[in-house]
Write a protein that holds these residues in place. Structure first.
Motif, PDB file in Angstrom:
ATOM      1  N   ALA A  70      12.975  -0.545  -5.849  1.00 52.40           N
ATOM      2  CA  ALA A  70      12.103  -0.771  -4.692  1.00 52.40           C
ATOM      3  C   ALA A  70      11.082   0.356  -4.570  1.00 52.40           C
ATOM      4  CB  ALA A  70      12.938  -0.877  -3.414  1.00 52.40           C
ATOM      5  N   ILE A  71      11.540   1.578  -4.760  1.00 49.89           N
ATOM      6  CA  ILE A  71      10.617   2.715  -4.710  1.00 49.89           C
ATOM      7  C   ILE A  71       9.608   2.619  -5.851  1.00 49.89           C
ATOM      8  CG2 ILE A  71      10.456   5.227  -4.960  1.00 49.89           C
ATOM      9  CD1 ILE A  71      13.224   5.334  -3.523  1.00 49.89           C
ATOM     10  N   GLY A  72      10.072   2.210  -7.037  1.00 53.22           N
ATOM     11  CA  GLY A  72       9.166   2.020  -8.167  1.00 53.22           C
ATOM     12  C   GLY A  72       8.103   0.974  -7.885  1.00 53.22           C
ATOM     13  N   SER A  73       8.470  -0.097  -7.208  1.00 50.92           N
ATOM     14  CA  SER A  73       7.484  -1.127  -6.876  1.00 50.92           C
ATOM     15  C   SER A  73       6.414  -0.589  -5.932  1.00 50.92           C
ATOM     16  CB  SER A  73       8.161  -2.354  -6.262  1.00 50.92           C
ATOM     17  OG  SER A  73       8.627  -2.081  -4.952  1.00 50.92           O
ATOM     18  N   LEU A  74       6.818   0.256  -5.012  1.00 54.46           N
ATOM     19  CA  LEU A  74       5.862   0.863  -4.089  1.00 54.46           C
ATOM     20  C   LEU A  74       4.909   1.790  -4.837  1.00 54.46           C
ATOM     21  CD1 LEU A  74       4.940   1.218  -1.170  1.00 54.46           C
ATOM     22  CD2 LEU A  74       6.631   3.012  -0.921  1.00 54.46           C
ATOM     23  N   VAL A  75       5.433   2.557  -5.760  1.00 53.56           N
ATOM     24  CA  VAL A  75       4.585   3.459  -6.559  1.00 53.56           C
ATOM     25  C   VAL A  75       3.573   2.648  -7.358  1.00 53.56           C
ATOM     26  CG1 VAL A  75       4.619   5.080  -8.511  1.00 53.56           C
ATOM     27  CG2 VAL A  75       6.298   5.313  -6.678  1.00 53.56           C
ATOM     28  N   LEU A  76       4.019   1.582  -7.993  1.00 53.14           N
ATOM     29  CA  LEU A  76       3.104   0.736  -8.777  1.00 53.14           C
ATOM     30  C   LEU A  76       2.042   0.097  -7.890  1.00 53.14           C
ATOM     31  CD1 LEU A  76       5.559  -0.998 -11.261  1.00 53.14           C
ATOM     32  CD2 LEU A  76       3.773   0.666 -11.816  1.00 53.14           C
ATOM     33  N   LEU A  77       2.450  -0.386  -6.736  1.00 54.30           N
ATOM     34  CA  LEU A  77       1.499  -1.032  -5.830  1.00 54.30           C
ATOM     35  C   LEU A  77       0.429  -0.058  -5.383  1.00 54.30           C
ATOM     36  CD1 LEU A  77       0.891  -3.627  -4.095  1.00 54.30           C
ATOM     37  CD2 LEU A  77       2.032  -2.410  -2.271  1.00 54.30           C
ATOM     38  N   MET A  78       0.824   1.143  -5.012  1.00 59.02           N
ATOM     39  CA  MET A  78      -0.147   2.132  -4.532  1.00 59.02           C
ATOM     40  C   MET A  78      -1.035   2.635  -5.667  1.00 59.02           C
ATOM     41  SD  MET A  78       0.057   2.401  -1.377  1.00 59.02           S
ATOM     42  CE  MET A  78       0.865   0.959  -0.747  1.00 59.02           C
ATOM     43  N   ARG A  79      -0.499   2.693  -6.867  1.00 66.35           N
ATOM     44  CA  ARG A  79      -1.282   3.187  -8.011  1.00 66.35           C
ATOM     45  C   ARG A  79      -2.361   2.199  -8.424  1.00 66.35           C
ATOM     46  NH1 ARG A  79      -2.492   6.663 -11.846  1.00 66.35           N
ATOM     47  NH2 ARG A  79      -2.326   6.087 -14.011  1.00 66.35           N
TER      48      ARG A  79
ATOM     49  N   LYS B 274      -3.942  -5.535   2.705  1.00 65.00           N
ATOM     50  CA  LYS B 274      -3.566  -6.860   2.218  1.00 65.00           C
ATOM     51  C   LYS B 274      -2.129  -7.142   2.649  1.00 65.00           C
ATOM     52  CE  LYS B 274      -4.820  -5.829  -2.055  1.00 65.00           C
ATOM     53  NZ  LYS B 274      -4.933  -5.966  -3.511  1.00 65.00           N
ATOM     54  N   LEU B 275      -1.837  -8.405   2.859  1.00 64.26           N
ATOM     55  CA  LEU B 275      -0.504  -8.793   3.308  1.00 64.26           C
ATOM     56  C   LEU B 275       0.557  -8.367   2.290  1.00 64.26           C
ATOM     57  CD1 LEU B 275       0.965 -10.096   5.624  1.00 64.26           C
ATOM     58  CD2 LEU B 275       0.662 -12.308   4.530  1.00 64.26           C
ATOM     59  N   ALA B 276       0.253  -8.456   1.004  1.00 64.51           N
ATOM     60  CA  ALA B 276       1.201  -8.027  -0.023  1.00 64.51           C
ATOM     61  C   ALA B 276       1.511  -6.538   0.107  1.00 64.51           C
ATOM     62  CB  ALA B 276       0.651  -8.333  -1.417  1.00 64.51           C
ATOM     63  N   THR B 277       0.501  -5.743   0.381  1.00 62.32           N
ATOM     64  CA  THR B 277       0.703  -4.302   0.552  1.00 62.32           C
ATOM     65  C   THR B 277       1.557  -4.028   1.780  1.00 62.32           C
ATOM     66  OG1 THR B 277      -1.429  -3.867  -0.495  1.00 62.32           O
ATOM     67  CG2 THR B 277      -0.469  -2.080   0.799  1.00 62.32           C
ATOM     68  N   VAL B 278       1.246  -4.694   2.870  1.00 63.58           N
ATOM     69  CA  VAL B 278       2.033  -4.541   4.098  1.00 63.58           C
ATOM     70  C   VAL B 278       3.492  -4.897   3.814  1.00 63.58           C
ATOM     71  CG1 VAL B 278       2.417  -5.418   6.432  1.00 63.58           C
ATOM     72  CG2 VAL B 278       0.103  -4.985   5.648  1.00 63.58           C
ATOM     73  N   GLY B 279       3.692  -6.007   3.126  1.00 58.02           N
ATOM     74  CA  GLY B 279       5.051  -6.459   2.827  1.00 58.02           C
ATOM     75  C   GLY B 279       5.845  -5.456   2.022  1.00 58.02           C
ATOM     76  N   VAL B 280       5.225  -4.902   0.992  1.00 60.28           N
ATOM     77  CA  VAL B 280       5.940  -3.953   0.137  1.00 60.28           C
ATOM     78  C   VAL B 280       6.214  -2.643   0.880  1.00 60.28           C
ATOM     79  CG1 VAL B 280       5.786  -2.555  -1.959  1.00 60.28           C
ATOM     80  CG2 VAL B 280       5.124  -4.955  -2.016  1.00 60.28           C
ATOM     81  N   VAL B 281       5.207  -2.100   1.540  1.00 55.07           N
ATOM     82  CA  VAL B 281       5.392  -0.832   2.258  1.00 55.07           C
ATOM     83  C   VAL B 281       6.458  -0.993   3.345  1.00 55.07           C
ATOM     84  CG1 VAL B 281       4.289   0.860   3.785  1.00 55.07           C
ATOM     85  CG2 VAL B 281       3.087   0.041   1.753  1.00 55.07           C
TER      86      VAL B 281
ATOM     87  N   SER C 226       8.857  -3.314   3.547  1.00 52.35           N
ATOM     88  CA  SER C 226      10.167  -3.606   2.973  1.00 52.35           C
ATOM     89  C   SER C 226      10.828  -2.364   2.391  1.00 52.35           C
ATOM     90  CB  SER C 226      10.041  -4.670   1.881  1.00 52.35           C
ATOM     91  OG  SER C 226       9.579  -5.874   2.435  1.00 52.35           O
ATOM     92  N   VAL C 227      10.089  -1.594   1.621  1.00 50.50           N
ATOM     93  CA  VAL C 227      10.670  -0.391   1.024  1.00 50.50           C
ATOM     94  C   VAL C 227      11.046   0.617   2.112  1.00 50.50           C
ATOM     95  CG1 VAL C 227      10.224   1.574  -0.505  1.00 50.50           C
ATOM     96  CG2 VAL C 227       9.554  -0.720  -1.209  1.00 50.50           C
ATOM     97  N   SER C 228      10.199   0.767   3.105  1.00 49.46           N
ATOM     98  CA  SER C 228      10.531   1.673   4.211  1.00 49.46           C
ATOM     99  C   SER C 228      11.805   1.221   4.912  1.00 49.46           C
ATOM    100  CB  SER C 228       9.390   1.727   5.225  1.00 49.46           C
ATOM    101  OG  SER C 228       8.225   2.212   4.637  1.00 49.46           O
ATOM    102  N   MET C 229      11.910  -0.067   5.160  1.00 48.96           N
ATOM    103  CA  MET C 229      13.104  -0.602   5.816  1.00 48.96           C
ATOM    104  C   MET C 229      14.345  -0.397   4.953  1.00 48.96           C
ATOM    105  SD  MET C 229      12.565  -1.775   8.861  1.00 48.96           S
ATOM    106  CE  MET C 229      13.787  -3.000   9.245  1.00 48.96           C
ATOM    107  N   ILE C 230      14.226  -0.636   3.646  1.00 44.37           N
ATOM    108  CA  ILE C 230      15.369  -0.454   2.743  1.00 44.37           C
ATOM    109  C   ILE C 230      15.870   0.986   2.816  1.00 44.37           C
ATOM    110  CG2 ILE C 230      16.002  -0.287   0.292  1.00 44.37           C
ATOM    111  CD1 ILE C 230      14.136  -2.756  -0.132  1.00 44.37           C
ATOM    112  N   LEU C 231      14.954   1.930   2.706  1.00 45.58           N
ATOM    113  CA  LEU C 231      15.344   3.336   2.716  1.00 45.58           C
ATOM    114  C   LEU C 231      15.940   3.748   4.061  1.00 45.58           C
ATOM    115  CD1 LEU C 231      12.332   4.879   0.781  1.00 45.58           C
ATOM    116  CD2 LEU C 231      14.636   4.435  -0.082  1.00 45.58           C
ATOM    117  N   LEU C 232      15.278   3.361   5.136  1.00 42.50           N
ATOM    118  CA  LEU C 232      15.744   3.768   6.462  1.00 42.50           C
ATOM    119  C   LEU C 232      17.062   3.089   6.849  1.00 42.50           C
ATOM    120  CD1 LEU C 232      12.284   3.794   8.253  1.00 42.50           C
ATOM    121  CD2 LEU C 232      13.702   5.791   7.734  1.00 42.50           C
TER     122      LEU C 232
END
Length: 112
Positions: A101-110, A62-69, A71-77
């Motif tokens: 941001a990491i918390g949002s990724l965890v929630l999205l994947m869960r 989903k586009l929302a999943t792509v966006g979060v993954v 964005s968080v990857s970009m923030i960290l890197l």
């Protein structure tokens, strides 16, 4: 490996490619004529190289999943590159933002 997991890994890989592109664009921004520097063109080509792969990713996530993954990857890197390469410091507010941001990724994947 299923296609969804592969798509997530490809998205994270594209984040890494994007950070490499950002590195070259940062180098271009330090030049007197930024848009005419070789660094700008290298950064542009690096970004453009991911266009075909995004079609695969968007087919399986989903586009929302792509966006979060992404964005968080970009923030960290980018935070790591800024701190390591450019000796930029992160203040407490920025560190809290990274944690959220990491918390949002965890929630999205869960719950996805």
């Amino acid at each position: 490996m299923d296609k969804q997991t592969l798509a997530i890994l490809v998205t994270i890989g594209f984040s890494l490619v994007g950070v490499i592109g950002d590195y070259f664009l940062k180098r271009a921004s330090l030049a007197e004529h930024s848009l005419r520097s070789g660094w700008f063109y290298v950064g542009f080509i690096v970004y453009a190289s991911t266009a075909f792969g995004w079609v695969f990713v968007m087919k399986h996530l989903k586009l929302a999943t792509v966006g979060v993954v992404y964005s968080v990857s970009m923030i960290l890197l980018l935070s790591a590159v800024g701190a390591i390469v450019y000796r930029e410091t992160l203040n407490a507010t920025e560190l809290v933002g990274i944690g959220l941001a990491i918390g949002s990724l965890v929630l999205l994947m869960r719950f996805a």
